[in-house]
Write a protein that holds these residues in place. Structure first.
Motif, PDB file in Angstrom:
ATOM      1  N   UNK A 135      -6.048   7.373   3.711  1.00  0.00           N
ATOM      2  CA  UNK A 135      -5.638   7.675   2.323  1.00  0.00           C
ATOM      3  C   UNK A 135      -6.575   8.162   1.392  1.00  0.00           C
ATOM      4  N   UNK A 136      -7.684   7.306   1.191  1.00  0.00           N
ATOM      5  CA  UNK A 136      -8.717   7.414   0.475  1.00  0.00           C
ATOM      6  C   UNK A 136      -9.667   8.708   0.980  1.00  0.00           C
ATOM      7  N   UNK A 137      -9.750   9.103   2.153  1.00  0.00           N
ATOM      8  CA  UNK A 137     -10.465  10.205   2.751  1.00  0.00           C
ATOM      9  C   UNK A 137      -9.698  11.615   2.345  1.00  0.00           C
ATOM     10  N   UNK A 138      -8.341  11.338   2.329  1.00  0.00           N
ATOM     11  CA  UNK A 138      -7.425  12.677   2.076  1.00  0.00           C
ATOM     12  C   UNK A 138      -7.689  12.999   0.575  1.00  0.00           C
ATOM     13  N   UNK A 139      -7.474  11.635  -0.230  1.00  0.00           N
ATOM     14  CA  UNK A 139      -7.683  12.147  -1.852  1.00  0.00           C
ATOM     15  C   UNK A 139      -9.112  12.822  -1.999  1.00  0.00           C
ATOM     16  N   UNK A 174       2.402  18.166   2.485  1.00  0.00           N
ATOM     17  CA  UNK A 174       2.726  16.974   2.707  1.00  0.00           C
ATOM     18  C   UNK A 174       2.016  16.639   4.003  1.00  0.00           C
ATOM     19  N   UNK A 175       1.342  15.357   3.984  1.00  0.00           N
ATOM     20  CA  UNK A 175       0.661  15.151   5.152  1.00  0.00           C
ATOM     21  C   UNK A 175       0.989  13.736   5.683  1.00  0.00           C
ATOM     22  N   UNK A 176       1.124  13.698   7.097  1.00  0.00           N
ATOM     23  CA  UNK A 176       1.700  12.651   7.683  1.00  0.00           C
ATOM     24  C   UNK A 176       0.977  12.503   9.050  1.00  0.00           C
ATOM     25  N   UNK A 177       0.256  11.149   8.911  1.00  0.00           N
ATOM     26  CA  UNK A 177      -0.607  10.881  10.374  1.00  0.00           C
ATOM     27  C   UNK A 177      -0.133   9.343  10.773  1.00  0.00           C
ATOM     28  N   UNK A 178      -0.225   9.459  12.246  1.00  0.00           N
ATOM     29  CA  UNK A 178      -0.313   8.298  12.936  1.00  0.00           C
ATOM     30  C   UNK A 178      -1.409   7.374  12.482  1.00  0.00           C
ATOM     31  N   UNK A 202       1.355  13.225  -0.467  1.00  0.00           N
ATOM     32  CA  UNK A 202       0.950  14.485  -0.880  1.00  0.00           C
ATOM     33  C   UNK A 202      -0.421  14.993  -1.232  1.00  0.00           C
ATOM     34  N   UNK A 203      -0.849  15.899  -0.885  1.00  0.00           N
ATOM     35  CA  UNK A 203      -2.174  16.322  -1.419  1.00  0.00           C
ATOM     36  C   UNK A 203      -2.390  17.775  -1.334  1.00  0.00           C
ATOM     37  N   UNK A 204      -2.644  18.410  -2.894  1.00  0.00           N
ATOM     38  CA  UNK A 204      -2.751  19.638  -3.041  1.00  0.00           C
ATOM     39  C   UNK A 204      -1.553  20.407  -2.730  1.00  0.00           C
ATOM     40  N   UNK A 226       0.847  -1.332   0.084  1.00  0.00           N
ATOM     41  CA  UNK A 226      -0.027  -0.087  -0.052  1.00  0.00           C
ATOM     42  C   UNK A 226       0.922   1.293  -0.081  1.00  0.00           C
ATOM     43  N   UNK A 227       0.810   1.848  -1.128  1.00  0.00           N
ATOM     44  CA  UNK A 227       1.683   3.384  -1.283  1.00  0.00           C
ATOM     45  C   UNK A 227       1.263   4.271  -0.171  1.00  0.00           C
ATOM     46  N   UNK A 228       2.234   4.757   0.549  1.00  0.00           N
ATOM     47  CA  UNK A 228       1.794   5.789   1.492  1.00  0.00           C
ATOM     48  C   UNK A 228       1.596   5.241   3.000  1.00  0.00           C
ATOM     49  N   UNK A 229       1.862   3.932   2.945  1.00  0.00           N
ATOM     50  CA  UNK A 229       1.774   3.163   4.434  1.00  0.00           C
ATOM     51  C   UNK A 229       3.070   2.702   5.077  1.00  0.00           C
ATOM     52  N   UNK A 230       3.381   2.975   6.110  1.00  0.00           N
ATOM     53  CA  UNK A 230       4.609   2.290   6.610  1.00  0.00           C
ATOM     54  C   UNK A 230       4.433   2.181   8.126  1.00  0.00           C
ATOM     55  N   UNK A 231       5.679   1.706   8.549  1.00  0.00           N
ATOM     56  CA  UNK A 231       5.834   1.644  10.004  1.00  0.00           C
ATOM     57  C   UNK A 231       7.520   2.347  10.443  1.00  0.00           C
ATOM     58  N   UNK A 232       7.006   2.994  11.577  1.00  0.00           N
ATOM     59  CA  UNK A 232       8.414   3.697  12.023  1.00  0.00           C
ATOM     60  C   UNK A 232       8.886   3.292  13.173  1.00  0.00           C
ATOM     61  N   UNK A 233      10.178   3.097  13.802  1.00  0.00           N
ATOM     62  CA  UNK A 233      10.726   2.570  14.798  1.00  0.00           C
ATOM     63  C   UNK A 233      11.542   3.489  15.670  1.00  0.00           C
TER      64      UNK A 233
END
Length: 374
Positions: free
Chosen positions: A77-81, A53-57, A48-50, A28-35
């Motif tokens: 991601x769909x809601x943001x689009x 840059x959007x970053x959310x937990x 990215x939207x308009x 899934x593009x735009x999805x990940x995990x951070x440590x």
């Protein structure tokens, strides 16, 4: 940034390091995990939207499966689009929590006075706008809008911005925001004209006359102002002097703005101190308690005496500038003036050099007048 199809096994196998580590999902593009360095693992979305840059937990890796996190991420991601506001995850950290963590971390680094002032700016200028917001959601445009609303008070705006930046850096350190995402970076401060007010010889004479007129009724306040003008010390440094700080003809400041330092006293400055009667450990004590005197009464007296001397535009701190200007006129070097004022960096002292340019101009005018008269 590494990309792999995230699975339960792969997420569990991720190890923490000295800095935040992010792994993007190959499915899934735009999805990940951070440590984070603490070992905390969080699923996130980043897109990215308009032009923004959007970053959310999305959620904590320990409390939701990869499958559930990927499904939630797809919905966000769909809601943001669609231009909708994606729902906040219950575990997202609010701005005020990170702000408090940042202040607790900096209690050891900031001096008590700096900490007090910074908390005031946080409470009055920053919190009214950012309180209640997930710290990960705050972007550059929101910071720009907040900064623009403070344009009527440019000094407060310029002093609040670095505090907000510290909080955002703390959010990165805690793993609440991507590394390098500080939204304060690159935003220009308000341009303010430099204010260096120096007393002329005539103005110093007028001030000295008014101080002498009030010496019987206001002996403590008069002595403080004379010391400010004779030493170039800051108001807080003189107000908090103890008798143990005055020895061998010098002042040994325990904790000035630039750290402990020695203040070399002239004969007139020692005369001021020697003329005071010790009453406890403080050189300028409060009248009813074992503590230093109040800045309130000093400021009250200063406003009165400066009006009488027709110096309404002069601040107490301008006496420090005046000491620098007098030293420069006497041919002292930038290094010597910096040590006199307790400057940590030479750049701080260099702002007085334009005085030397004015002195050279005055000298040229004098020479020209003499030669013209020949």
């Amino acid at each position: 940034m590494p990309r792999t199809t995230l699975t339960e096994t792969r997420v569990k196998a991720l190890k923490s390091g000295k800095s935040v580590r992010e792994v993007r999902d190959g499915k899934l593009r735009g999805f990940g995990v951070r440590v984070s360095p603490s070992g905390r693992k969080q699923f996130f979305i980043h897109c990215q939207h308009r032009g923004e840059r959007i970053w959310k937990i999305v959620g904590e890796a320990g409390s939701m499966s990869v499958m559930d996190a990927r499904a939630s991420a797809a919905g966000m991601l769909a809601a943001i689009r669609r231009g909708e506001e994606a729902a906040h995850a219950p575990g997202e950290t609010l701005f005020e929590a990170v702000a408090e963590a940042a202040f607790q971390r900096h209690e050891r680094l900031w001096k008590p006075g700096t900490l007090y002032v910074n908390r005031n700016y946080l409470r009055n200028k920053i919190m009214p706008h950012f309180s209640g917001r997930p710290v990960a959601d705050i972007d550059r445009q929101e910071v720009r809008n907040w900064f623009a609303r403070l344009r009527a008070t440019p000094v407060a705006a310029d002093r609040s911005m670095p505090i907000l930046s510290v909080i955002m850096r703390e959010a990165e350190r805690m793993g609440m925001r991507p590394e390098g995402s500080n939204p304060c970076r690159g935003i220009k401060r308000y341009r303010r004209k430099g204010r260096e007010r120096f007393l002329s010889d005539e103005e110093i004479r007028r001030l000295s006359a008014r101080l002498s007129a009030h010496e019987v009724r206001w002996p403590q306040q008069v002595a403080i102002i004379r010391l400010l003008l004779l030493t170039g010390c800051r108001k807080s440094e003189v107000l908090t002097l103890q008798w143990s700080d005055y020895r061998d003809g010098h002042l040994f400041l325990r904790d000035s703005k630039s750290g402990p330092r020695t203040v070399w006293l002239s004969d007139p400055a020692r005369t001021v101190l020697d003329g005071l009667a010790p009453k406890g450990r403080w050189i300028f004590p409060a009248s009813r308690a074992d503590r230093p005197g109040s800045a309130f009464w000093l400021d009250y007296f200063w406003h009165r005496v400066r009006a009488e001397a027709e110096l309404e535009d002069v601040h107490l701190h301008d006496l420090r500038h005046t000491v620098a200007s007098l030293a420069l006129r006497q041919g002292e070097t930038v290094l010597a003036i910096g040590r006199l004022l307790g400057h940590r960096r030479a750049e701080t002292t260099l702002k007085y050099i334009h005085l030397a340019d004015a002195m050279v101009q005055d000298a040229a005018e004098t020479v020209g007048a003499v030669l013209e008269g020949e």
